[in-house]
Design an enzyme around this catalytic site. Structure first.
Site, PDB file in Angstrom:
ATOM      1  N   LYS A  95       0.759  -1.214  -0.028  1.00 45.95           N
ATOM      2  CA  LYS A  95      -0.042   0.071  -0.064  1.00 45.95           C
ATOM      3  C   LYS A  95       0.716   1.326  -0.046  1.00 45.95           C
ATOM      4  O   LYS A  95       0.311   2.272  -0.722  1.00 45.95           O
ATOM      5  CB  LYS A  95      -0.866   0.138   1.299  1.00 45.95           C
ATOM      6  CG  LYS A  95      -1.972  -1.215   1.239  1.00 45.95           C
ATOM      7  CD  LYS A  95      -2.703  -1.279   0.156  1.00 45.95           C
ATOM      8  CE  LYS A  95      -3.346  -2.788   0.003  1.00 45.95           C
ATOM      9  NZ  LYS A  95      -3.741  -3.361  -1.328  1.00 45.95           N
ATOM     10  N   HIS A 130     -15.048  -2.022   9.187  1.00 47.86           N
ATOM     11  CA  HIS A 130     -14.261  -2.144   7.990  1.00 47.86           C
ATOM     12  C   HIS A 130     -14.874  -2.950   6.961  1.00 47.86           C
ATOM     13  O   HIS A 130     -14.076  -3.235   5.939  1.00 47.86           O
ATOM     14  CB  HIS A 130     -12.976  -1.959   8.090  1.00 47.86           C
ATOM     15  CG  HIS A 130     -12.405  -0.730   8.837  1.00 47.86           C
ATOM     16  ND1 HIS A 130     -12.436   0.532   8.088  1.00 47.86           N
ATOM     17  CD2 HIS A 130     -12.012  -0.601  10.028  1.00 47.86           C
ATOM     18  CE1 HIS A 130     -11.933   1.302   9.162  1.00 47.86           C
ATOM     19  NE2 HIS A 130     -11.870   0.902  10.315  1.00 47.86           N
ATOM     20  N   ARG A 146      -8.335  -8.387  -7.904  1.00 50.25           N
ATOM     21  CA  ARG A 146      -8.917  -9.454  -8.102  1.00 50.25           C
ATOM     22  C   ARG A 146     -10.287  -9.044  -8.302  1.00 50.25           C
ATOM     23  O   ARG A 146     -10.846  -7.988  -8.260  1.00 50.25           O
ATOM     24  CB  ARG A 146      -8.835 -10.119  -6.660  1.00 50.25           C
ATOM     25  CG  ARG A 146      -9.318  -9.478  -5.751  1.00 50.25           C
ATOM     26  CD  ARG A 146      -9.415 -10.174  -4.274  1.00 50.25           C
ATOM     27  NE  ARG A 146      -9.482  -9.056  -3.147  1.00 50.25           N
ATOM     28  CZ  ARG A 146     -10.456  -8.462  -2.806  1.00 50.25           C
ATOM     29  NH1 ARG A 146     -11.633  -8.661  -3.402  1.00 50.25           N
ATOM     30  NH2 ARG A 146     -10.647  -7.544  -1.802  1.00 50.25           N
TER      31      ARG A 146
END
Lengths: 169, 504
Positions: B119, B238, B295
């Site tokens: 990230k 989340h 994905r």
């Protein structure tokens, strides 16, 4: 027959009387008439309460049950008047006291508590991992760790005792 | 000349394995399923052309063992591997290993995955590509002191995120300096264990953001399109639980700008196949790159419902090496779609994962209702895998109609033997905030009490009547069973027989 129904914190009392072709129900001052039809034995019922249609899926033995109505599941506990009378004669059981139990099945990832150690409310006792989430299991009140029943890496079922706490010294 | 895959190994389980298998069968492609000992009876095993055991129930000894999967693929004569989502789907080394073994990996290259999967690196690449990013650390944060400095610079609250994380995993929100060090340590330990890398970074936590993502498709010939957005702001810890498209806050102009940014992001890393670029959108409708999911996404069906594009079939086409014929200007979303994630969990008990065996299963029907699931009666749900049981998807002409249809369908969805969040989802959809479309990612937390409140007086009274009726019926059946002579039951238990016989 009178039934006492616990839904969350509330208790309802419903009197059920069977007539030839239907049930007469009394809840407080209200009376209802129900037609009950078994769709699958013990598992699925179609109930018409004064014409209002409910499809109910049932899991349980008639005492502690989950009813699914309109998609939503509801945990209910039911006692009839005879069962209640029996229980009152024999007296209620004592609660387990200071045993911290696993609230879900999981894997013990870390144990912070050690026998003899003092803990404050909110202190982490251990970390239980379930479905890839780590959950901190913390002391609800201050106390002393009497016994630790698990170690890192143990797989535990829901309800398994984890730690025995005693009141603060 | 159209090329075609011949035989696909589906390196996954549950609903997504079923989803991929179905697409393959429709394309006339043979399929190979893999299973752990926990999944011998699973739907994906039963629907595949062939199926092979890969190990015991823990994913680390079965679905996560790349070498075993490749071995099965080769032995079974596959020419390609579909990773689904989760497990090895974003593992660049696995993608490389497939390619090295001569198997077409149905997804991006290992290199593109690594660029986006780290990230910290992804933030850098996006900055270079001109894709907007949120304020935060320039790289990974090594020690608490550095973290404290950056946090005070960008201001609390901040998010500590695993560099190798994603999909909502490995994120901690920190509201003030006092929580910072403990959160940092927890985040590192969780990241180390979940992702085999303890590297974390810090980013400004935007107030009341919305989570909006763009689906992209890229072929092997440099052609990239986007399929519009998905609104995923209804989240708990989340984890997305309700998704819809179009987003109530995205108009054609914003869609086009976000879409272009997503296409740019994909191009920057040489992306191919299906992917999703996630953005946070603030109250002023500024958007910031969050991460790219390299994905197939859990919530891909809602995009399929409004665009008419079968994303999995597109993946198969792309992986075969065919140029994509889809043009950006042809992609016009029609109507509205919503997906909810039905999970085995107990909302009344802090949403703890529920385990058990599915006893009864009644699925909703009717027009424009789609269920992607690997569910069946008798299925055991245990701690080894994700708690998601099914995805329920509806399509409608507009948003209001879609919400009504979803409520209707949820009301028909009956599962016993395991606790589910269906009732919770019904309440989420019934809130004014959801209905008005003004919600943000803090919505569930803010409404927690309302969403978990006990049933209203009328509903509780009705429930008590129904409980009394059922209790009465079950006691009556039990006494009939006790009275029945066992010799007459022909081997069955008296209890079971009495139940089957029903009312006398």
């Amino acid at each position: 027959m009178k039934y006492f129904i616990r839904i969350g914190a509330a208790e309802h009392e419903v009197d059920v009387e069977a007539t030839d072709d239907r049930l007469v129900l009394r809840h407080g001052d209200d009376t209802f008439h129900a037609d009950v039809s078994e769709v699958e034995a013990g598992e699925k019922y179609s109930v018409l309460v004064d014409g209002r249609s409910f499809s109910i899926s049932v899991d349980g033995d008639g005492r502690k049950m989950t009813l699914v109505v309109g998609g939503r599941d509801h945990g209910v506990e039911v006692e009839d008047e005879r069962e209640r009378a029996m229980r009152e004669i024999s007296g209620g059981g004592a609660s387990g006291g200071g045993v911290v139990e696993a609230v879900m099945p999981g894997i013990v990832r870390r144990v912070d508590a050690a026998p003899g150690g003092a803990v404050e409310a909110g202190d982490r006792l251990l970390i239980l991992e379930a479905m890839k989430m780590e959950n901190e299991i913390c002391a609800e009140a201050a106390g002393v760790v009497e016994e630790v029943f698990v170690k890192e890496g143990d797989t535990v079922e829901a309800g398994a005792p984890l730690i025995q706490l005693a009141p603060p010294a | 000349m159209t090329k075609k895959l011949r035989k696909v190994l589906v390196a996954n389980r549950g609903e997504i394995a079923v989803r991929v298998l179905r697409a393959c069968r429709e394309e006339g492609i043979e399929t190979v399923a893999v299973y752990s000992d926990a999944d011998r009876n699973a739907l994906h095993v039963r629907l595949a052309t062939e199926a092979y055991r890969i190990g015991p129930p823990p994913a680390s000894e079965s679905y996560l063992v790349g070498e075993k999967l490749i071995e099965v693929a080769r032995a079974a004569g596959c020419d390609s591997v579909h990773p689904g989502y989760g497990f090895l789907s974003e593992n660049g080394d696995f993608a490389d290993a497939c390619a090295d073994a001569g198997l077409a990996f149905i997804g991006p290259t290992g290199e593109a995955m690594r660029e986006m999967g780290d990230k910290v690196r992804a933030r850098d690449r996006m900055r270079e590509a001109g894709v907007p990013i949120a304020p935060g650390s320039d790289g990974a944060v090594e020690d608490p002191g550095e973290l404290e400095r950056i946090a005070s610079e960008i201001g609390f609250p901040v998010m500590i995120k695993a560099a190798a994380g994603g999909g909502g995993k490995g994120i901690r929100i920190v509201h003030d300096a006092a929580e910072l060090v403990r959160a940092f340590e927890m985040a590192r330990s969780e990241a180390e264990k979940s992702f085999k890398s303890g590297a974390v970074y810090v980013e400004k936590f935007l107030a009341k953001p919305r989570h909006v993502e763009i689906q992209v498709l890229a072929d092997h010939h440099g052609h990239v399109v986007h399929l519009g957005e998905r609104e995923c702001s209804v989240q708990r810890r989340h984890q997305k639980i309700v998704e819809e498209t179009p987003s109530p806050i995205v108009d054609p102009e914003l869609r086009s700008r976000m879409g272009e940014a997503a296409v740019q992001a994909a191009r920057e890393v040489g992306y191919r196949n299906a992917g999703t670029v996630e953005f946070l959108v603030d109250a002023e409708r500024n958007f910031y790159f969050l991460e790219m999911n390299t994905r197939l996404q859990v919530e891909h069906p809602i995009t399929e419902q409004v665009t008419g594009v079968d994303i999995v079939r597109a993946q198969l086409e792309i992986a075969a090496g065919n140029p994509m014929t889809l043009r950006q200007e042809e992609i016009q979303p029609r109507g509205h779609a919503i997906e909810v994630r039905i999970c085995a969990e107990d909302p009344a008990n802090r949403f703890l994962p529920a385990t058990g065996t599915i006893k009864q299963l009644d699925l909703p029907g009717g027009g424009r209702v789609r269920i992607d699931a690997g569910l069946y009666e008798g299925m055991k749900v245990d701690v080894h895998y994700d708690s998601m049981l099914a995805k329920l998807i509806v399509r409608a002409n507009d948003r209001d109609e879609a919400i009504s249809r979803m409520q209707r369908a949820l009301g028909e969805f009956h599962v016993t033997g395991i606790k589910t969040n269906i009732g919770f989802l019904q309440r989420v959809l019934a809130t004014d905030e959801f209905r008005s479309g003004t919600y943000d990612t803090g919505f569930i937390d803010r409404h927690q009490d309302e969403l978990l409140a006990p049933p209203s007086d009328g509903a509780a009274r009705d429930l008590s009547l129904l409980a009394a009726i059922v209790a009465h019926e079950l006691r009556r059946l039990r006494s009939t069973a006790a009275a029945a002579p066992s010799a007459a039951t022909g081997g069955r238990s008296a209890w079971r027989t009495a139940l089957r016989r029903g009312r006398p």
